[in-house]
Write an enzyme that holds these catalytic residues in place. Sequence first.
Site, mmCIF file in Angstrom:
data_model
loop_
_atom_site.group_PDB
_atom_site.id
_atom_site.type_symbol
_atom_site.label_atom_id
_atom_site.label_comp_id
_atom_site.label_asym_id
_atom_site.label_seq_id
_atom_site.Cartn_x
_atom_site.Cartn_y
_atom_site.Cartn_z
ATOM 1 N N GLY A 31 -96.046 90.592 85.930
ATOM 2 C CA GLY A 31 -94.715 90.381 86.499
ATOM 3 C C GLY A 31 -94.815 89.851 87.912
ATOM 4 O O GLY A 31 -95.835 89.275 88.306
ATOM 5 N N SER A 32 -93.774 90.094 88.672
ATOM 6 C CA SER A 32 -93.700 89.516 90.015
ATOM 7 C C SER A 32 -94.575 90.282 91.012
ATOM 8 O O SER A 32 -94.895 91.453 90.803
ATOM 9 C CB SER A 32 -92.246 89.541 90.491
ATOM 10 N N ASN A 62 -91.041 85.814 80.322
ATOM 11 C CA ASN A 62 -91.158 84.351 80.152
ATOM 12 C C ASN A 62 -91.963 83.935 78.913
ATOM 13 O O ASN A 62 -91.639 82.956 78.261
ATOM 14 C CB ASN A 62 -91.692 83.686 81.414
ATOM 15 N N CYS A 71 -95.931 81.248 84.491
ATOM 16 C CA CYS A 71 -96.519 81.781 85.734
ATOM 17 C C CYS A 71 -97.515 80.820 86.356
ATOM 18 O O CYS A 71 -97.657 80.769 87.568
ATOM 19 C CB CYS A 71 -97.178 83.129 85.467
ATOM 20 N N GLU A 82 -101.169 91.332 86.862
ATOM 21 C CA GLU A 82 -101.102 89.890 86.585
ATOM 22 C C GLU A 82 -99.822 89.386 87.238
ATOM 23 O O GLU A 82 -98.738 89.549 86.681
ATOM 24 C CB GLU A 82 -101.075 89.639 85.068
HETATM 25 P P1 NAD Z 1 -90.600 91.455 87.106
HETATM 26 O O1 NAD Z 1 -91.655 91.879 88.052
HETATM 27 O O2 NAD Z 1 -89.199 91.407 87.574
HETATM 28 O O3 NAD Z 1 -90.600 92.388 85.806
HETATM 29 C C1 NAD Z 1 -91.764 92.657 85.061
HETATM 30 C C2 NAD Z 1 -91.607 94.006 84.372
HETATM 31 O O4 NAD Z 1 -91.459 95.016 85.340
HETATM 32 C C3 NAD Z 1 -90.417 94.109 83.433
HETATM 33 O O5 NAD Z 1 -90.816 94.759 82.251
HETATM 34 C C4 NAD Z 1 -89.421 94.932 84.213
HETATM 35 O O6 NAD Z 1 -88.626 95.760 83.388
HETATM 36 C C5 NAD Z 1 -90.300 95.799 85.083
HETATM 37 N N1 NAD Z 1 -89.682 96.113 86.365
HETATM 38 C C6 NAD Z 1 -88.844 95.327 87.100
HETATM 39 N N2 NAD Z 1 -88.486 95.954 88.246
HETATM 40 C C7 NAD Z 1 -89.104 97.153 88.237
HETATM 41 C C8 NAD Z 1 -89.123 98.269 89.140
HETATM 42 N N3 NAD Z 1 -88.425 98.248 90.271
HETATM 43 N N4 NAD Z 1 -89.862 99.344 88.795
HETATM 44 C C9 NAD Z 1 -90.565 99.367 87.661
HETATM 45 N N5 NAD Z 1 -90.576 98.350 86.764
HETATM 46 C C10 NAD Z 1 -89.855 97.259 87.045
HETATM 47 O O7 NAD Z 1 -91.084 90.038 86.572
HETATM 48 P P2 NAD Z 1 -90.331 89.071 85.575
HETATM 49 O O8 NAD Z 1 -89.117 88.522 86.246
HETATM 50 O O9 NAD Z 1 -90.184 89.696 84.242
HETATM 51 O O10 NAD Z 1 -91.430 87.912 85.417
HETATM 52 C C11 NAD Z 1 -91.549 86.875 86.329
HETATM 53 C C12 NAD Z 1 -92.720 87.060 87.253
HETATM 54 O O11 NAD Z 1 -93.888 87.402 86.526
HETATM 55 C C13 NAD Z 1 -93.088 85.799 88.008
HETATM 56 O O12 NAD Z 1 -93.421 86.132 89.334
HETATM 57 C C14 NAD Z 1 -94.300 85.274 87.275
HETATM 58 O O13 NAD Z 1 -95.155 84.466 88.051
HETATM 59 C C15 NAD Z 1 -94.966 86.540 86.880
HETATM 60 N N6 NAD Z 1 -95.811 86.336 85.708
HETATM 61 C C16 NAD Z 1 -97.147 86.443 85.844
HETATM 62 C C17 NAD Z 1 -97.967 86.205 84.749
HETATM 63 C C18 NAD Z 1 -99.456 86.301 84.840
HETATM 64 O O14 NAD Z 1 -100.096 86.280 83.789
HETATM 65 N N7 NAD Z 1 -100.043 86.441 86.014
HETATM 66 C C19 NAD Z 1 -97.388 85.882 83.534
HETATM 67 C C20 NAD Z 1 -96.015 85.793 83.434
HETATM 68 C C21 NAD Z 1 -95.229 86.023 84.526
#
Ligand code: NAD
Length: 471
Positions: free
Chosen positions: A199-200, A126, A255, A221
């Site tokens: 990430g999520s 994002n 996020c 995060e």
């Molecule tokens: P995501 O968790 O789907 O992916 C994040 C990363 O993890 C990516 O690089 C992806 O390739 C990797 N990944 C995905 N599935 C995986 C798996 N099964 N095994 C290992 N690696 C895997 O998140 P997203 O869709 O990229 O981002 C959105 C989420 O991130 C939202 O929930 C948002 O709130 C959160 N977010 C948090 C912050 C923060 O600073 N706290 C900032 C931005 C986004």
Amino acid sequence: METIISSTNFSNVEAQELVDRQRRYFMTNVTKKLDFRRRQLQRLRDLIEQYEDDIMQAVFTDLHKHEFEAYAAEVSFVRKDLDKAIANLGKWAHPVNVGTPLFHFKASSYIQSEPYGSVLVIAPWNYPFQLLFAPIVGAIAAGNTVIAKPSELAPATSKICAKIINEHFEPQYLHIVEGAVAETQALLEQKFDYIFFTGSTNVGKIIYQAAARHLTPVTLELGGKSPCIIDYDTHLKYTAKRLVWGKFANAGQTCIAPDYLLVDRRIKAQLVEKIKSYITHFYGENPQDSSSYGRIINEQHLQRLASYLSGGNIVHGGHVDVKDKFIAPTVLDNVDLNSPLMQEEIFGPLLPIVEYDDLREAIDFIKQRPKPLALYMFSKDGQKIQRVLQETSAGGVTINDTLMHIANSELPFGGVGNSGIGAYHGKHSFDLFSHKKAVLHRSFLIEESIRYAPYGKVSRKWLKRLMDWTL
Ligand code: NAD
């Protein structure tokens, strides 16, 4: 065309070789030297300047991000972190003296920051540049080597990030691995000294488990639903304006965007009217034509968001154009609390409104749900603000605005509970990527004999006094 990087065939063996190379390089102690760290930070700063146009173009390609948002939230954000680290590194890295009890006389005690070693950074899509590079800056400043994995869902940004790093730094020091789940899993098989994941919450749990196998410390995060309380006693116009800005920037894919509103019933109708008018003011009658309004990252997320629209009455917006990955800034009333709209993190331009009669209800509503990454409150009433701060928990809070606590690097940025572990930005990033080594340095000047065996007969009273006095 779906915007996902195809598999790069990055194998476990390659991952292992890369991590081994970094470990060997770290062992040479080169990355620990302050001069070296400063030079690398400066180099990164120069490269970001050199590739500024390409970075801005890449985030536009991935997210239709306007130049203003791209510069402020991606490029400038990282540059500021770099400037701060370059200017303050000596101070941050300096050992911190602490007191020493008399018992140890003669000795000195201090806390020395040392790098962990080889760090893995995993980023989301994002804010694809900021969220990859801000942790890299902290990790380098602290003297680590870094392997970083950008998100496959922002392929243009992933590509330019890989170019910036892989064409200008040695892989044994700093390297980008592009790819998706398979590549990340190959990396997670390896033993790192620290893992920084953004990430999520669901994937965060996978990362935490993988790290546990090697007892690797982590920062997570994560995301979740960030509530926004709107008190009766507020400045309605500025509230609506600041809210619309924070919710619909990057098409709601932030996020810490306010996920839903908890509004005092008495001002709801007026607030909704003001929100509608600011949406039109910011993005025009047809936001699809606005260069200031973003797009949803891919069709899968678009369909997910479109399915949430049935969770309430649409009072503004609601238009979806799948081909253009567009969803209009949308406000929903009378929402079903059991629908995905109110059960899942929205992470898009849908703003549900929940009413309350008493602040108690709003506080309880928040407390009954997982601890959010961010919490917002608009009010002129200091007592009510203190009550919310005292009674609820959240990663970070902005009062009378949205998103802004992230823009002060003096404040640690991170979640709590389901929204994450650990916090960074500015000096907090340096501290996060440094092990705080405790050092007690004794002299040979005095040698007391009391602690050594054989102990003989002891008077407990005398021993107590001695311990109370010296420790
Ligand atoms: P995501 O968790 O789907 O992916 C994040 C990363 O993890 C990516 O690089 C992806 O390739 C990797 N990944 C995905 N599935 C995986 C798996 N099964 N095994 C290992 N690696 C895997 O998140 P997203 O869709 O990229 O981002 C959105 C989420 O991130 C939202 O929930 C948002 O709130 C959160 N977010 C948090 C912050 C923060 O600073 N706290 C900032 C931005 C986004």
